[in-house]
Design a protein around this motif. Structure first.
Motif, PDB file in Angstrom:
ATOM      1  N   TYR A  60       0.815  -1.212   0.000  1.00 46.97           N
ATOM      2  CA  TYR A  60       0.000   0.000   0.000  1.00 46.97           C
ATOM      3  C   TYR A  60       0.852   1.267   0.000  1.00 46.97           C
ATOM      4  N   ILE A  61       2.095   1.142   0.447  1.00 50.04           N
ATOM      5  CA  ILE A  61       3.039   2.262   0.289  1.00 50.04           C
ATOM      6  C   ILE A  61       3.268   2.474  -1.209  1.00 50.04           C
ATOM      7  N   PHE A  62       3.500   1.361  -1.930  1.00 45.36           N
ATOM      8  CA  PHE A  62       3.684   1.437  -3.381  1.00 45.36           C
ATOM      9  C   PHE A  62       2.435   2.011  -4.059  1.00 45.36           C
ATOM     10  N   LEU A  63       1.273   1.583  -3.609  1.00 46.74           N
ATOM     11  CA  LEU A  63       0.012   2.047  -4.199  1.00 46.74           C
ATOM     12  C   LEU A  63      -0.163   3.552  -3.982  1.00 46.74           C
ATOM     13  N   GLY A  64       0.214   4.037  -2.792  1.00 49.61           N
ATOM     14  CA  GLY A  64       0.140   5.475  -2.503  1.00 49.61           C
ATOM     15  C   GLY A  64       1.065   6.269  -3.417  1.00 49.61           C
ATOM     16  N   VAL A  65       2.286   5.755  -3.626  1.00 46.14           N
ATOM     17  CA  VAL A  65       3.251   6.427  -4.515  1.00 46.14           C
ATOM     18  C   VAL A  65       2.729   6.421  -5.952  1.00 46.14           C
ATOM     19  N   LEU A  66       2.121   5.310  -6.364  1.00 45.84           N
ATOM     20  CA  LEU A  66       1.537   5.220  -7.709  1.00 45.84           C
ATOM     21  C   LEU A  66       0.469   6.296  -7.902  1.00 45.84           C
ATOM     22  N   SER A  67      -0.334   6.545  -6.853  1.00 48.19           N
ATOM     23  CA  SER A  67      -1.364   7.586  -6.930  1.00 48.19           C
ATOM     24  C   SER A  67      -0.748   8.969  -7.118  1.00 48.19           C
ATOM     25  N   VAL A  68       0.354   9.243  -6.424  1.00 51.58           N
ATOM     26  CA  VAL A  68       1.052  10.538  -6.569  1.00 51.58           C
ATOM     27  C   VAL A  68       1.555  10.694  -8.009  1.00 51.58           C
ATOM     28  N   ILE A  69       2.145   9.620  -8.556  1.00 57.23           N
ATOM     29  CA  ILE A  69       2.661   9.659  -9.932  1.00 57.23           C
ATOM     30  C   ILE A  69       1.523   9.876 -10.926  1.00 57.23           C
ATOM     31  N   ASP A  70       0.407   9.158 -10.742  1.00 61.23           N
ATOM     32  CA  ASP A  70      -0.741   9.301 -11.644  1.00 61.23           C
ATOM     33  C   ASP A  70      -1.288  10.725 -11.633  1.00 61.23           C
ATOM     34  N   MET A  71      -1.376  11.323 -10.449  1.00 63.09           N
ATOM     35  CA  MET A  71      -1.855  12.707 -10.349  1.00 63.09           C
ATOM     36  C   MET A  71      -0.889  13.650 -11.070  1.00 63.09           C
ATOM     37  N   GLY A  72       0.416  13.365 -10.957  1.00 60.85           N
ATOM     38  CA  GLY A  72       1.431  14.188 -11.621  1.00 60.85           C
ATOM     39  C   GLY A  72       1.368  14.087 -13.128  1.00 60.85           C
ATOM     40  N   ILE A  73       1.347  12.860 -13.657  1.00 59.92           N
ATOM     41  CA  ILE A  73       1.314  12.661 -15.121  1.00 59.92           C
ATOM     42  C   ILE A  73       0.058  13.303 -15.712  1.00 59.92           C
ATOM     43  N   SER A  74      -1.068  13.084 -15.051  1.00 61.85           N
ATOM     44  CA  SER A  74      -2.328  13.653 -15.516  1.00 61.85           C
ATOM     45  C   SER A  74      -2.255  15.189 -15.548  1.00 61.85           C
ATOM     46  N   LEU A 140      12.807  -1.145   3.866  1.00 58.68           N
ATOM     47  CA  LEU A 140      13.285  -1.561   2.551  1.00 58.68           C
ATOM     48  C   LEU A 140      12.376  -1.011   1.450  1.00 58.68           C
ATOM     49  N   SER A 141      11.057  -1.072   1.682  1.00 58.77           N
ATOM     50  CA  SER A 141      10.131  -0.576   0.650  1.00 58.77           C
ATOM     51  C   SER A 141      10.325   0.925   0.432  1.00 58.77           C
ATOM     52  N   ALA A 142      10.586   1.682   1.514  1.00 59.70           N
ATOM     53  CA  ALA A 142      10.847   3.124   1.387  1.00 59.70           C
ATOM     54  C   ALA A 142      12.134   3.369   0.590  1.00 59.70           C
ATOM     55  N   LEU A 143      13.165   2.540   0.836  1.00 54.77           N
ATOM     56  CA  LEU A 143      14.431   2.658   0.097  1.00 54.77           C
ATOM     57  C   LEU A 143      14.238   2.335  -1.387  1.00 54.77           C
ATOM     58  N   LEU A 144      13.434   1.293  -1.669  1.00 55.82           N
ATOM     59  CA  LEU A 144      13.162   0.901  -3.057  1.00 55.82           C
ATOM     60  C   LEU A 144      12.413   2.007  -3.795  1.00 55.82           C
ATOM     61  N   VAL A 145      11.444   2.617  -3.109  1.00 52.54           N
ATOM     62  CA  VAL A 145      10.676   3.720  -3.709  1.00 52.54           C
ATOM     63  C   VAL A 145      11.611   4.902  -3.993  1.00 52.54           C
ATOM     64  N   ALA A 146      12.476   5.216  -3.024  1.00 49.71           N
ATOM     65  CA  ALA A 146      13.442   6.311  -3.213  1.00 49.71           C
ATOM     66  C   ALA A 146      14.351   6.022  -4.411  1.00 49.71           C
TER      67      ALA A 146
END
Length: 312
Positions: A60-74, A140-146
């Motif tokens: 769900y951390i990944f899903l939250g980041v995906l939402s930020v990216i989608d809002m940005g691209i749009s 680890l998930s935060a590091l991967l996202v970074a």
């Protein structure tokens, strides 16, 4: 023909061809798509943030980041696309074109890496369930996202530097609805062979390696799911992956069509580009909420309890 030596200060985006009588309809359609994209992704962000069970889990951390990216691209693409359905010349300043190309490739490649991380996360959860809490920690998930953000910014910087190191001295009409590499390169007053090769190799390597890793993850996941003895267990395992598979397909097929084939300047390019830029960011929240029981449950809980909202 004699070359004009003055460098361009603006580009004109021709947009996508459409029947004039449908101008208002298209404008309203893309305005609705944009508003619903922002609201849908914001709702997922708030839901993940408000539910302690969700924001402690890597998926769900990944899903939250995906939402930020989608809002940005749009936001980078759709408002400019809507101007296509208004009267007047659709010019974009040179700096605006540079920014649009950079942020589109920065966010697009970050999204590509993120889909790969999400596939890896599902692989660990299904194939290594007992070791999953140790292997995929929040840290680890935060590091991967970074890492995905940094790799995406490098990719975007490389593409924008290569594209705009060339001279642009006219014509200035970009035959597309936003500043993207193939359409902008056609206007360069210099040989673009190296650019086209690097673009093909760079984007090809990013897209192909991410896609290969996702495919490999899912082959292993399917093998693991087929070993589950109960039908209910198999169904639950498939349902956690179904949303991700759908989103990856909608994202990768148009991207491969646009960037990984010989230069043809086909009108289908514009139609294909609408998927990663406008349609996928709109569909992602729908796919993830409709296919994910935990998100649906968290949404219901949050909507029933205004107190939860006030704590966000």
């Amino acid at each position: 023909t004699e070359r004009v030596n003055t460098l361009l200060t603006a580009f004109i985006l021709t947009g996508i061809p459409y029947p004039l009588r449908l101008r208002t309809l298209f404008f309203v359609f893309f305005l609705l798509i944009y508003i619903l994209t922002q609201l849908g992704n914001l709702l997922i962000l708030i839901t993940v943030w408000a539910d302690p069970r969700l924001h402690a889990r890597p998926m769900y951390i990944f899903l939250g980041v995906l939402s930020v990216i989608d809002m940005g691209i749009s936001s980078i693409i759709v408002p400019r696309l809507m101007m296509n359905f208004t009267l007047g010349v659709k010019s974009i300043p040179f700096g605006g074109c540079v920014a649009q190309l950079y942020f589109y490739h920065f966010l697009g490649s970050t999204q590509c890496f993120l889909y790969t991380l999400m596939a890896y996360d599902r692989y660990l959860a299904i194939c290594q369930p007992l070791h999953y809490p140790v292997l995929m920690t929040a840290k680890l998930s935060a590091l991967l996202v970074a890492g995905a953000w940094v790799a995406g910014s490098i990719h975007g910087a490389l593409q924008v530097t290569l594209t705009f190191r060339l001279p642009y001295c006219g014509p200035n009409q970009v035959d597309y609805f936003f500043c993207d590499i193939p359409a902008v390169l056609r206007l360069a007053c210099a040989d673009t062979t190296v650019n086209e090769l690097v673009t093909f190799v760079d984007i090809g390597v990013v897209v192909a390696s991410c896609f290969f890793l996702i495919l490999l993850s899912y082959i292993l996941i399917i093998q693991a799911i087929l070993r589950i003895h109960t039908a209910d267990g198999r169904r639950r395992a498939f349902s956690t992956c179904g949303a991700h598979v759908t989103v990856v397909t909608v994202y990768y097929v148009p991207c491969a069509f646009i960037y990984l084939r010989p230069e043809t300047n086909s009108p289908l390019d514009g139609a294909a580009a609408l998927f990663p830029t406008a349609i996928t960011p709109f569909l992602n929240p729908l796919i993830y909420t409709l296919r994910n029981q935990e998100v649906k449950l968290a949404l219901k809980t949050m909507l029933r309890s205004p107190r939860t909202m006030s704590e966000v």
